[in-house]
Design an enzyme around this catalytic site. Structure first.
Site, short mmCIF file in Angstrom:
data_model
loop_
_atom_site.label_atom_id
_atom_site.label_comp_id
_atom_site.label_asym_id
_atom_site.label_seq_id
_atom_site.Cartn_x
_atom_site.Cartn_y
_atom_site.Cartn_z
N LYS A 119 0.80 -1.22 -0.03
CA LYS A 119 -0.07 -0.07 0.03
C LYS A 119 0.99 1.32 0.23
O LYS A 119 0.63 2.20 -0.76
CB LYS A 119 -0.93 -0.03 1.38
CG LYS A 119 -1.79 -1.30 1.26
CD LYS A 119 -2.86 -1.18 2.41
CE LYS A 119 -1.93 -1.39 3.81
NZ LYS A 119 -1.61 -2.83 3.97
N GLU A 146 2.91 -37.13 12.34
CA GLU A 146 2.91 -36.72 11.19
C GLU A 146 2.78 -37.47 10.12
O GLU A 146 1.98 -36.94 9.13
CB GLU A 146 4.57 -36.18 10.99
CG GLU A 146 4.96 -34.90 11.90
CD GLU A 146 4.16 -33.71 12.13
OE1 GLU A 146 3.44 -33.39 10.88
OE2 GLU A 146 3.83 -33.21 12.91
#
Length: 679
Positions: free
Chosen positions: A239, A457
């Site tokens: 921005k 995992e």
């Protein structure tokens, strides 16, 4: 050639006025506090008769008469100090004295002469005419002391004022604007070429530049220059960079300041700075005012002004509203502002006429990330293994600032390993470093803990492999990173819309770690805390906001009203929400356990491979489970899009280099006929 034995020049310390200020102040303090204290011995007041007795007894060593004050000082001999003061030399000092008030100096002279004749006094007798000297010395000391205080005050004011007692940020100019002004926006050296991606935002900002460059083109048709534009978007999307590019393209004066610069502890300062800023801008019109992080001053005003604490901020906001579009006019001044919290801004600030446009600067998509990578990779020395398309796919949800950080981190990693160029693995390590944190290879874990993490995992990897809408797996690691003991990396497809089935698959994949612990270890641990947090938030979002539950379908309880202190639903509805969330999570948990049970052998092999290697990739998972059954269509579309983009970019580069032959009229006719025949 310079001589080898040339001695380095000794650098003398630079002269600084602070030295003089310090010496003067120290001298004044020492003189002021030591004035009149050169006599370290004590002095006491006695009567004239006692004085005569002391002289008669031979206690006097020296007598000094002050004619102007009608007093005298008699200094006592060391051997008689205890007789006069009843104390020793350590308490009275080496030269104690007694002070006597006299009526006539002649009488004292006669008495002294008599004692000399009687041989009771043989010391020194003198007069002290120091009345004028004491007065002038006291006057000089006081003038110097208070003058030193004034010098110190002026020095502080100069520092506050930036070099002059009446400087722009001094105490007398506290209400002046702190905006940094650039006479020509080009001084910033930033144009739209430096802003990668954000094509829509650049197009709207380009119109503002055209307004400033050629306003007559629009005013001839009755149009008016927009008063302002508000840049809204997440942090790091560019921005502020867009605002600088507008200033660089327009070539007009540019005033830049932060919203916090208006906020001050003094009442009325913020409003005064707003008025001063626009007064300066009027003299430079046409110009641009850029206010970064405007939410610091533009928050919604309280509906109860008596609450206190916000009066100064609200006064500043009122002044800003008046200057932007009040009774007066500020023609030729365009106000740009940036914030990532537009929902907190006051509605009066967002209306047309103040901020005519709200330009959304969102996170870059796949193609925009390629452009951002192209910008930040220019200064890096790369090898031939770097694939920009792959890097763009590896960084979903990354902002422009994040991508710049990835490129810089990759260069640092390559330099740390003494490489001559930055390679693909350096970028992968940089992405892992930013997402997961720093590797903690020195973290000590027992074999049991390592096996538990591997099973956890492997559970995530197994569920994601056998669910249709789960993201494609990239790699699984049990190397601790940051606060995580293990992690799985995915290559998410950037879907604009999320279906209920896709969100349920994601929840099931998140619960796969906890389900694997319960099935194959026999007990659960705190390792799934982050997974459970994400699952619970997603489930509540599906029920309360997306209307995806069975008992509360097609209802959204999202409430954005300001100062709302109660929920937009009843306690009964809250209980139904809790039940629906619990039911949804439990269903996906049971589903995860069923998938793991069906593929327990492959899960065991995957966990064992993780224990041995610590890091495994999608190719290893494919060797164990075979080809993923659900990824063919989505991956084909993604690969086709990547190939088309690569071909288009290659063709554009070839055109720029002049490698493609120019199309003649005959070739264009032939191409048209071929296309018609194909149709």
């Amino acid at each position: 050639m310079e001589p080898q034995n040339k001695k380095p020049q000794q650098q003398m310390p630079r002269f600084n006025m602070n030295w003089i200020y310090g010496i003067v102040i120290l001298s004044l303090v020492v003189l002021y506090f030591t004035q009149g204290q050169e006599k370290s011995s004590i002095s006491t007041q006695v009567s004239y008769s006692d004085f005569k007795v002391m002289v008669t007894k031979g206690y006097a060593k020296e007598i000094v008469v002050n004619k102007h004050q009608n007093t005298l000082e008699m200094y006592v001999k060391p051997e008689n100090i205890r007789d006069v003061f009843h104390q020793g030399v350590q308490q009275t000092g080496d030269n104690p004295s007694v002070s006597v008030a006299i009526g006539s100096v002649d009488q004292v002279e006669q008495f002294i002469n008599q004692q000399r004749e009687a041989k009771t006094f043989s010391g020194k007798f003198s007069y002290d005419n120091s009345k004028d000297n004491d007065f002038f010395s006291s006057l000089i000391m006081n003038v110097l002391f208070f003058g030193g205080i004034i010098l110190v005050w002026m020095f502080i004011m100069r520092r506050m004022g930036g070099g002059s007692p009446m400087g722009g940020s001094g105490i007398f100019n506290v209400g002046k604007s702190k905006a940094q002004m650039y006479e020509k926006g080009g001084e910033l050296g930033i144009t739209f070429k430096d802003v990668a991606g954000q094509a829509g935002a650049k197009q709207e900002m380009q119109e503002i530049v055209d307004f400033l460059k050629s306003p007559q083109k629009y005013t001839d048709l009755g149009g008016k220059i927009p008063k302002g534009a508000l840049l809204v978007g997440p942090p790091g999307t560019g921005k502020t960079l867009l605002a600088k590019a507008v200033a660089g393209e327009a070539g007009v004066p540019f005033f830049s300041m932060s919203g916090s610069d208006f906020v001050e502890m003094f009442v009325g300062v913020g409003a005064s700075r707003v008025r001063d800023l626009f007064e300066k801008a009027k003299t430079k019109a046409p110009c641009i005012i850029f206010i970064d992080e405007i939410d610091a001053v533009g928050r919604a005003r309280s509906k109860n002004p008596a609450m206190g604490g916000n009066d100064e901020r609200e006064n500043t906001l009122n002044a800003l509203l008046t200057e932007m579009d009040g009774f007066g006019t500020n023609s030729g001044i365009i106000t740009l502002a940036a914030t990532n919290r537009a929902d907190m801004l006051d509605s009066a600030l967002l209306r047309a006429g103040r901020f005519d446009r709200q330009i959304h600067v969102d996170l870059p998509d796949l193609n925009e990330r390629k452009e951002v990578f192209n910008v930040h990779l220019k200064p890096l020395k790369l090898d031939n293994t770097v694939d920009i398309d792959f890097l763009a796919r590896q960084t979903p949800g990354f902002s422009g600032a994040d991508i710049a950080n990835v490129c810089n981190e990759a260069a640092l990693i390559a330099a740390r390993h003494n490489r001559e160029a930055v390679g693909k693995q350096d970028f992968l390590d940089a992405v892992d470093r930013i997402i997961g944190g720093l590797e903690k290879k020195t973290k000590v874990m027992t074999e049991q803990e390592k096996k538990s993490i591997a099973i956890h995992e492997a559970g995530h990897a197994t569920i994601s492999w056998f669910t249709e809408f789960a993201n494609p797996l990239v790699k699984v690691s049990i190397v601790p990173r940051g606060r995580a003991l293990g992690a799985a990396w995915y290559l998410p497809e950037e879907r604009v819309l999320q279906t209920k089935e896709a969100m349920l698959d994601e929840m099931c994949s998140l619960l796969g770690g906890r389900a694997a612990e319960e099935l194959f270890i026999g007990h659960i641990s705190t390792g799934a805390m982050n997974d459970l947090e994400r699952t619970t938030k997603q489930a509540y979002g599906m029920v309360a906001y997306a209307g995806m539950s069975d008992k509360l379908p097609n209802l959204c309880y999202y409430n954005q009203q300001e100062y709302s202190f109660q929920r937009p639903y009843s306690e009964t509805t809250a209980k139904i929400m809790d039940d629906e969330v619990l039911k949804m999570v439990n269903e996906q948990y049971e589903r995860a356990k069923q998938i793991l049970t069906d593929h327990k052998d492959g899960h065991a092999q995957l966990a064992q491979l993780l224990v041995e290697r610590e890091v495994i990739f999608a190719e290893d998972v494919e060797k164990i489970f075979g080809k993923r059954p659900w990824t063919s269509r989505s991956e084909e579309l993604l690969e086709a899009q990547m190939r088309a983009d690569a071909e288009r970019m290659a063709e554009e580069r070839a055109k720029e280099l002049g490698l493609l032959p120019e199309k003649t009229e005959d070739s264009e006719n032939e191409e048209t006929s071929e296309n018609n025949g194909t149709k």
